[in-house]
Enzyme design. Structure first.
Site, short mmCIF file in Angstrom:
data_model
loop_
_atom_site.label_atom_id
_atom_site.label_comp_id
_atom_site.label_asym_id
_atom_site.label_seq_id
_atom_site.Cartn_x
_atom_site.Cartn_y
_atom_site.Cartn_z
N GLU A 95 7.21 51.42 17.07
CA GLU A 95 5.96 50.94 17.67
C GLU A 95 6.25 49.62 18.34
O GLU A 95 7.26 48.98 18.10
CB GLU A 95 4.87 50.79 16.61
CG GLU A 95 5.16 49.75 15.54
CD GLU A 95 4.66 48.35 15.88
OE1 GLU A 95 3.79 48.19 16.74
OE2 GLU A 95 5.17 47.39 15.25
N SER B 272 5.43 44.11 12.44
CA SER B 272 5.66 43.33 13.65
C SER B 272 6.93 42.49 13.47
O SER B 272 8.00 43.04 13.21
CB SER B 272 4.43 42.48 13.98
OG SER B 272 4.50 41.96 15.29
N HIS C 266 0.39 48.37 15.75
CA HIS C 266 -0.63 47.34 15.93
C HIS C 266 -1.98 47.99 16.23
O HIS C 266 -2.56 47.82 17.32
CB HIS C 266 -0.23 46.38 17.05
CG HIS C 266 0.93 45.49 16.72
ND1 HIS C 266 2.23 45.96 16.65
CD2 HIS C 266 0.99 44.17 16.44
CE1 HIS C 266 3.04 44.95 16.36
NE2 HIS C 266 2.31 43.86 16.22
#
Length: 360
Positions: free
Chosen positions: A257, A148, A327
């Protein structure tokens, strides 16, 4: 263990050290993909340092993560600022930049720390990039793990220190060690990735996940492709365009992502990468999870992200989706900056031998 506690581990007389860098921070152009240093493996019973370079974690969630790691036989050191909050002005940060930076730089330079585990993502890692101790990271590369917002650190360490990091499970968030949602298959993949298991190594599609969907093969219909693999949170990569913290992506295999981004935002990010010339020389784009906020958004993203990649990347760039990365609870922990052979049909990434071969 109280935050800031110190534990020492055994000697490393059998560990080869990376060469010292003597003339300032390295630029990405100074490294070919094969020159990136791999970190030394995490030994059994080694010491894990937890830092919070981005968002805040509660003391309770940190305590759960520490207990989980100690129960697995590891020593744990928690950075002094890991449980801090950003206050009224910066509630989204784990305390002031100085404290987060001090913890991370301290662990980079402390030879007793065998692995640096980020507590969570959120936002804030990018505020530290211009003051990180890249010399220490190059002198004694150790696994740094997170995803992230931690994408910013991984890309910066590849570009400026020339070291491989890992995109994987964190301590207190994102289905991490301190959470009940920690997936056992994801955890097993984490320890295989960072531990003393030797290379070359093949990362396979996790059990229970669907096969990849091949939207476009490589030149001549090639389904086996080789390149430097960069797993990234797409919006974080885009935020670093135009800075010295993006490594050379020529020939790279980009694994993308993101979470809670609508399709038009993904379009904007990919368009920015195209306009910056970063899609032009890729080998492939592998698409991980893009989680919306509703089932309708998820369905649109599942259709739309591959379509955008096909439209915006040149025709020689292979595109596949369904990669267990992002995630999501069941996901792979992947090296960031390692060279691998990707088999699109089998859904595997076979990483080549690294500088540290492990101790057998």
């Amino acid at each position: 263990m109280p935050p800031g506690g110190r534990l020492r581990c055994g000697n490393r007389q059998d560990m080869t050290r990376a060469p010292r860098k003597t003339q300032g921070i390295m630029r990405s152009s100074e490294h070919s993909p094969l020159s990136l240093l791999w970190p030394r493996p995490l030994p059994p019973g080694g010491t894990i340092g937890i830092v919070s370079p981005s968002g805040p974690s509660s003391p309770e969630s940190l305590a759960r993560a520490v207990a989980a790691l100690e129960n697995r036989g590891y020593r744990v050191v928690v950075g002094e600022s890991a449980g801090s909050a950003g206050g009224a002005i910066h509630p989204y940060l784990a305390g002031a930049d100085e404290g987060r930076l001090r913890d991370l730089n301290h662990f980079l330079g402390d030879p007793s720390i065998d692995l640096i585990l980020c507590a969570r993502g959120g936002y804030g890692a990018g505020r530290l990039l211009h003051r990180l101790d890249y010399d220490a990271a190059r002198r004694d590369p150790k696994p740094l793990v997170g995803y992230s917002d931690v994408t910013a650190l991984s890309l910066a360490f590849a570009a400026r220190a020339g070291v491989v990091t890992f995109s994987g499970i964190m301590a207190t968030a994102g289905h991490g060690f301190g959470e009940d949602t920690l997936d056992p298959h994801s955890e097993a993949g984490f320890w295989l990735a960072v531990g003393d298991h030797g290379f070359p190594r093949t990362f396979e599609r996790p059990e229970g996940t669907a096969p990849w969907t091949i939207h476009r093969a490589g030149p001549g219909g090639a389904l086996t492709l080789t390149g430097t693999v960069y797993p990234v949170c797409l919006s974080l990569l885009t935020s670093l365009v135009g800075t010295p913290y993006v490594p050379d992506l020529a020939g790279a295999i980009l694994v993308i992502e993101d979470i809670h981004e609508e399709l038009y935002v993904v379009d904007r990010c990919l368009t920015q990468l195209r306009l910056a010339g970063l899609l032009e020389n890729l080998t492939a784009i592998l698409i991980g999870s893009f989680n919306g906020t509703t089932p309708e958004e998820d369905a649109l993203l599942e259709r739309g992200v591959p379509a955008l990649c096909l439209a915006l990347a040149p025709e020689h760039v292979a595109v596949a989706s369904g990669v267990a990365y992002g995630h999501i609870p069941r996901r792979m922990t992947l090296p960031v900056g390692g060279v691998a052979e990707v088999d699109l049909a089998a859904g595997t990434l076979a990483y080549q031998a690294n500088r540290y071969q492990g101790r057998h």
